[in-house]
Design a protein around this motif. Structure first.
Motif, PDB file in Angstrom:
ATOM      1  N   VAL A  49       0.822  -1.205   0.000  1.00  0.00           N
ATOM      2  CA  VAL A  49       0.000   0.000   0.000  1.00  0.00           C
ATOM      3  C   VAL A  49       0.861   1.263   0.000  1.00  0.00           C
ATOM      4  O   VAL A  49       0.336   2.362  -0.044  1.00  0.00           O
ATOM      5  N   ASP A  50       2.180   1.092   0.062  1.00  0.00           N
ATOM      6  CA  ASP A  50       3.080   2.244   0.009  1.00  0.00           C
ATOM      7  C   ASP A  50       3.085   2.831  -1.388  1.00  0.00           C
ATOM      8  O   ASP A  50       2.979   2.134  -2.381  1.00  0.00           O
ATOM      9  N   ALA A  51       3.236   4.125  -1.457  1.00  0.00           N
ATOM     10  CA  ALA A  51       3.236   4.804  -2.751  1.00  0.00           C
ATOM     11  C   ALA A  51       4.647   4.973  -3.305  1.00  0.00           C
ATOM     12  O   ALA A  51       4.825   5.268  -4.477  1.00  0.00           O
ATOM     13  N   TYR A  52       5.653   4.738  -2.485  1.00  0.00           N
ATOM     14  CA  TYR A  52       7.010   5.041  -2.916  1.00  0.00           C
ATOM     15  C   TYR A  52       7.900   3.801  -2.827  1.00  0.00           C
ATOM     16  O   TYR A  52       7.887   3.099  -1.824  1.00  0.00           O
ATOM     17  N   GLY A  53       8.659   3.545  -3.873  1.00  0.00           N
ATOM     18  CA  GLY A  53       9.709   2.537  -3.839  1.00  0.00           C
ATOM     19  C   GLY A  53       9.267   1.092  -3.952  1.00  0.00           C
ATOM     20  O   GLY A  53      10.030   0.199  -3.613  1.00  0.00           O
ATOM     21  N   VAL A  54       8.073   0.827  -4.414  1.00  0.00           N
ATOM     22  CA  VAL A  54       7.620  -0.558  -4.484  1.00  0.00           C
ATOM     23  C   VAL A  54       7.098  -0.921  -5.881  1.00  0.00           C
ATOM     24  O   VAL A  54       6.396  -1.886  -6.039  1.00  0.00           O
ATOM     25  N   GLY A  55       7.449  -0.144  -6.872  1.00  0.00           N
ATOM     26  CA  GLY A  55       6.889  -0.316  -8.202  1.00  0.00           C
ATOM     27  C   GLY A  55       7.128  -1.675  -8.825  1.00  0.00           C
ATOM     28  O   GLY A  55       6.216  -2.257  -9.404  1.00  0.00           O
ATOM     29  N   VAL A  56       8.319  -2.209  -8.690  1.00  0.00           N
ATOM     30  CA  VAL A  56       8.631  -3.482  -9.344  1.00  0.00           C
ATOM     31  C   VAL A  56       7.809  -4.612  -8.726  1.00  0.00           C
ATOM     32  O   VAL A  56       7.165  -5.376  -9.440  1.00  0.00           O
ATOM     33  N   TRP A  57       7.827  -4.718  -7.399  1.00  0.00           N
ATOM     34  CA  TRP A  57       7.079  -5.825  -6.789  1.00  0.00           C
ATOM     35  C   TRP A  57       5.574  -5.633  -6.959  1.00  0.00           C
ATOM     36  O   TRP A  57       4.848  -6.599  -7.130  1.00  0.00           O
ATOM     37  N   ASN A  58       5.080  -4.400  -6.950  1.00  0.00           N
ATOM     38  CA  ASN A  58       3.659  -4.170  -7.223  1.00  0.00           C
ATOM     39  C   ASN A  58       3.288  -4.677  -8.610  1.00  0.00           C
ATOM     40  O   ASN A  58       2.246  -5.291  -8.795  1.00  0.00           O
ATOM     41  N   THR A  59       4.127  -4.397  -9.580  1.00  0.00           N
ATOM     42  CA  THR A  59       3.868  -4.856 -10.946  1.00  0.00           C
ATOM     43  C   THR A  59       3.825  -6.379 -11.000  1.00  0.00           C
ATOM     44  O   THR A  59       2.936  -6.964 -11.622  1.00  0.00           O
ATOM     45  N   ILE A  60       4.771  -7.008 -10.335  1.00  0.00           N
ATOM     46  CA  ILE A  60       4.809  -8.476 -10.309  1.00  0.00           C
ATOM     47  C   ILE A  60       3.596  -9.016  -9.554  1.00  0.00           C
ATOM     48  O   ILE A  60       2.909  -9.927 -10.015  1.00  0.00           O
ATOM     49  N   ARG A  61       3.324  -8.453  -8.393  1.00  0.00           N
ATOM     50  CA  ARG A  61       2.222  -8.933  -7.540  1.00  0.00           C
ATOM     51  C   ARG A  61       0.871  -8.771  -8.229  1.00  0.00           C
ATOM     52  O   ARG A  61      -0.023  -9.588  -8.055  1.00  0.00           O
ATOM     53  N   ASN A  62       0.721  -7.733  -9.034  1.00  0.00           N
ATOM     54  CA  ASN A  62      -0.544  -7.506  -9.741  1.00  0.00           C
ATOM     55  C   ASN A  62      -0.820  -8.548 -10.815  1.00  0.00           C
ATOM     56  O   ASN A  62      -1.953  -8.664 -11.288  1.00  0.00           O
ATOM     57  N   LEU A  63       0.171  -9.321 -11.204  1.00  0.00           N
ATOM     58  CA  LEU A  63      -0.022 -10.396 -12.183  1.00  0.00           C
ATOM     59  C   LEU A  63      -0.543 -11.677 -11.529  1.00  0.00           C
ATOM     60  O   LEU A  63      -0.786 -12.668 -12.205  1.00  0.00           O
ATOM     61  N   ARG A  64      -0.719 -11.653 -10.222  1.00  0.00           N
ATOM     62  CA  ARG A  64      -1.132 -12.841  -9.474  1.00  0.00           C
ATOM     63  C   ARG A  64      -2.449 -13.428  -9.984  1.00  0.00           C
ATOM     64  O   ARG A  64      -2.585 -14.635 -10.099  1.00  0.00           O
ATOM     65  N   GLN A  65      -3.412 -12.596 -10.302  1.00  0.00           N
ATOM     66  CA  GLN A  65      -4.707 -13.101 -10.773  1.00  0.00           C
ATOM     67  C   GLN A  65      -4.573 -13.843 -12.099  1.00  0.00           C
ATOM     68  O   GLN A  65      -5.228 -14.851 -12.323  1.00  0.00           O
ATOM     69  N   LYS A  66      -3.726 -13.332 -12.989  1.00  0.00           N
ATOM     70  CA  LYS A  66      -3.509 -14.024 -14.263  1.00  0.00           C
ATOM     71  C   LYS A  66      -2.858 -15.383 -14.024  1.00  0.00           C
ATOM     72  O   LYS A  66      -3.195 -16.365 -14.677  1.00  0.00           O
TER      73      LYS A  66
END
Length: 158
Positions: A49-66
């Motif tokens: 839920v952090d807005a700073y410094g987590v872009g790469v893992w957020n991108t990876i984690r968002n692919l979880r549903q696929k």
């Protein structure tokens, strides 16, 4: 190669990290992810839920549903797979198929190895069941007849 092909290839490479998250038990990078974000379940980290410094893992984690749409849990020793809440046995989670029984179970976070004995399923409920609930348990057990038991291998995604 077009932009669409590059995005598809990039998503596939990122999705490999989700598979590695499930397969690698004590890898340092996985420990860092787990300590920073926490674990949603044994198969996946929490959403950041952090807005700073987590872009790469957020991108990876968002692919979880696929990834979940194209995989299923293969039960081994049953220690990582939740009986009620995980999608195992190549179907939707049992809490969605049998919500009435899920509300009555004594341990909604039970792993499969806690519900399975050498004699078969050992499902524990918070109270005695009514007649119509016994029929629902019979349907649940009928659905679970295909399960051949736990093994020594760890649970995995396929």
């Amino acid at each position: 190669m077009g932009i669409r092909d590059l995005r598809k290839q990039n998503n596939s490479l990122l999705m490999k990290w989700l598979l590695r998250y499930n397969e690698e038990g004590q890898a340092l990078w996985k420990d860092v992810i787990r300590s920073k974000y926490g674990e949603y379940n044994p198969w996946c980290s929490n959403v950041s839920v952090d807005a700073y410094g987590v872009g790469v893992w957020n991108t990876i984690r968002n692919l979880r549903q696929k990834l979940e749409a194209n995989t299923y849990i293969e039960v081994g020793d049953g220690r990582r797979t939740k009986f009620w809440t995980d999608a195992w046995n190549k179907q939707i989670p049992l809490k969605e198929s049998f919500p009435d029984l899920f509300l009555l179970c004594s341990n909604p976070d039970a792993n499969i190895n806690e519900c399975w004995t050498a004699q078969g399923w050992d499902l524990i409920f918070r109270r005695f069941l009514n007649d119509w609930e016994v029929e629902r348990v019979a349907k649940l057990l009928e659905l679970l007849e295909k399960f051949s038991g736990i093994t020594n291998a760890p649970d995995s995604l396929r």
